[in-house]
Structure formats: structure tokens, C-alpha cells
Design a protein around this motif. Structure first.
Motif: not given
Lengths: 143, 148
Positions: A90-114
């Protein structure tokens, strides 16, 4: 049960932010771990070397700290292998499908206010909280 | 080569940050997720500190003409809040709640050599490859559609 550790959390968080900032300033890349790991699994010859180097750094960090006298991580894992495999899938499939995880969305994306990353982070956090609530307080398990 | 060295240093700092903040401990993550139990808000502090530093670093990066070791910076361009974004986040959330592992800490914890962690990483890699193949298949079938 674990206790609130604000000082080590702030120091560790600062280091994580530093790594994310440096990867953009030096290499121009987003430090989302699922993006880097999933990217490495597509074996793109021009990106693979830095992706593998980053992943090696992740694993080597606690080993180097251990050599300097720091305790190794000690995660408590479920005793049921099926739960571990399902959780990994679930973690592998879900993060790829969603295009990010705690770091990609939670950190990098949130810091860009995406908006995408803010939505994704809210959804996976609330979902995980519901799962833990159901396991611990409804089912009464210790997973 | 220099990009790989820079990435290695970034990975080391990232891994050290996760280790120092104990985000490598699944019980610590579950302590954060268990908001109706004995709540451990440490993850909030980790995220807040990391976000402040990232925000400052990205502000600087936006003002660079180019990254130090690479021709150009690859900023994400996707804008849509779509089914993959939401569906993937739900699936990942279930996995996160079950184990207490997101991809970063799980990879850092390979350092323990624990068979349970190795199996989790193998399953995670299978899940990633499965999604990559699925999306490639979707793109392929779209490309095969005859033009109007």
C-alpha cells in the motif's frame, strides 16, 4: 507509548529541512523519498546515480552515527507478516500513485504551498489516524 | 559524479535528521497518529522545523539562475487535484497507519538489518513498480488511440 521530545524533534527536523533545501540548491531536485526511490526503480541512466547515492546516504546515516556511539533505530514491527507485506504494498503503490509521501507532499510540496500537496498530506494523515484509531480503540489490537 | 556526491551528503543529512528526531521508530509515528490515545506530538515539531528550513532554502533556490551542479531545477508542475492524488493518499494512509512507516524512515531503518524491515521495503518496491507499470500501460493505450 512514546513521550513528547520537542528538542530532538526540532534538531532532527532542521536537519531534514537542510537536506531538502540543499538537494534543490545543489542539484535542482525535489527531496521526496518516494519520488527518489520510485525514480530509481525506473532506471533512468542520467538520474539513477544521484538517486542511488541519496538512498545510500539514508541507510548509512544511522550506521555512521552508531559508529560514533549513537543507538541504532529500533522500530517495533507487527508480528504478522501479512500485515507487513500489505502495509509495504500500500505504501509503495499509494505514494507512487499520489505522486509523493510525507517528504514529497508533506514537506517539499507544503513548503511550495502546493494545493495538491496540502490536500494529499491532509488525506494520508487523517486516513492513517483513522486506521490507528480503529486498530487501537475499536478492535483493541496492539499492531 | 559531483551530483551523486551532493546527493549522498543530502541523504546522510536527511537520514541523520530522521534518526535524531526518532521518526525511524514506528511506535513514535503511531504515538503521533493515535490522537485519541496518549498523543505524542513530536512529528508536528519535526515537520514545522523542517518546513521552516525548506521554505527558506526554496526561497533561495527560486532566485538561483541554475542549481550549482545541474543545468536546471525540476520543480513539480502538476496542478490538478485528481483521482490518483486522492486515491494514492488514501492507500498510503492505510499503510502508514498499519505499520507506522513512510518511505524515508523505512529505508533508513534498513540499517538495523531487521528481516521485517527488509520485507517491508521489498513489498514497497513491488508496489512502486506495479504502479509505474500500470501508469505506463495507461499511457500506452492512450497513445494507441487513433486520432480523430
Amino acid at each position: 507509548m512514546t513521550s513528547f521530545t520537542p528538542i530532538s524533534a526540532a534538531i532532527g527536523g532542521g536537519l531534514i529541512g537542510l537536506a531538502v533545501a540543499l538537494l534543490m540548491l545543489l542539484n535542482g531536485r525535489i527531496a521526496g523519498i518516494s519520488g527518489i526511490a520510485g525514480g530509481a526503480l525506473t532506471f533512468r541512466r542520467d538520474e539513477l546515480p544521484w538517486q542511488l547515492a541519496f538512498l545510500v546516504g539514508l541507510v548509512a546515516a544511522p550506521l555512521l552515527m552508531h559508529a560514533a556511539g549513537y543507538a541504532l533505530p529500533n522500530p517495533i514491527m507487527p508480528t504478522n507478516w501479512a500485515v507487513i507485506v500489505v502495509g509495504g504494498l500500500l505504501t509503495g503503490f499509494g505514494t507512487q500513485w499520489s505522486g509523493g509521501c510525507t517528504s514529497g507532499h508533506g514537506l517539499c510540496g507544503m513548503a511550495r504551498l502546493s494545493p495538491r500537496s496540502i490536500v494529499a498530506t491532509g488525506i494520508f494523515m487523517v486516513t492513517a489516524m483513522i486506521v490507528v484509531f480503529l486498530i487501537r480503540h475499536v478492535w483493541g489490537g496492539v499492531l | 559524479m559531483i551530483r551523486a556526491v551532493a546527493a549522498l551528503v543530502c541523504g546522510l543529512i536527511f537520514g541523520a535528521g530522521l534518526t535524531v528526531s526518532q521518526m525511524t521508530e514506528t511506535q513514535k509515528i503511531k504515538g503521533f497518529l493515535d490522537i485519541t490515545g496518549y498523543w505524542d506530538p513530536s512529528l508536528v515539531v519535526v515537520m514545522a522545523a523542517a518546513l521552516i528550513v525548506t521554505f527558506a532554502g526554496y526561497w533561495l533556490a527560486r532566485r538561483q539562475t541554475a542549481p550549482v551542479f545541474s543545468a536546471r531545477a525540476l520543480w513539480p508542475t502538476a496542478k490538478d487535484i485528481d483521482v490518483p492524488l486522492v486515491g494514492g493518499a488514501v492507500l498510503f494512509g492505510v499503510g502508514w497507519g498499519l505499520i507506522g512507516f513512510c518511505p524515508g524512515p523505512a529505508i533508513v531503518d534498513l540499517s538495523t538489518g531487521m528481516p521485517t524491515v527488509i520485507v517491508f521495503i521489498a513489498a514497497m518496491a513491488v508496489g512502486m513498480i506495479a504502479n509505474n507499470l500500470l501508469r505506463r500501460h495507461e499511457r500506452g493505450s492512450l497513445a494507441a488511440e487513433p486520432a480523430e
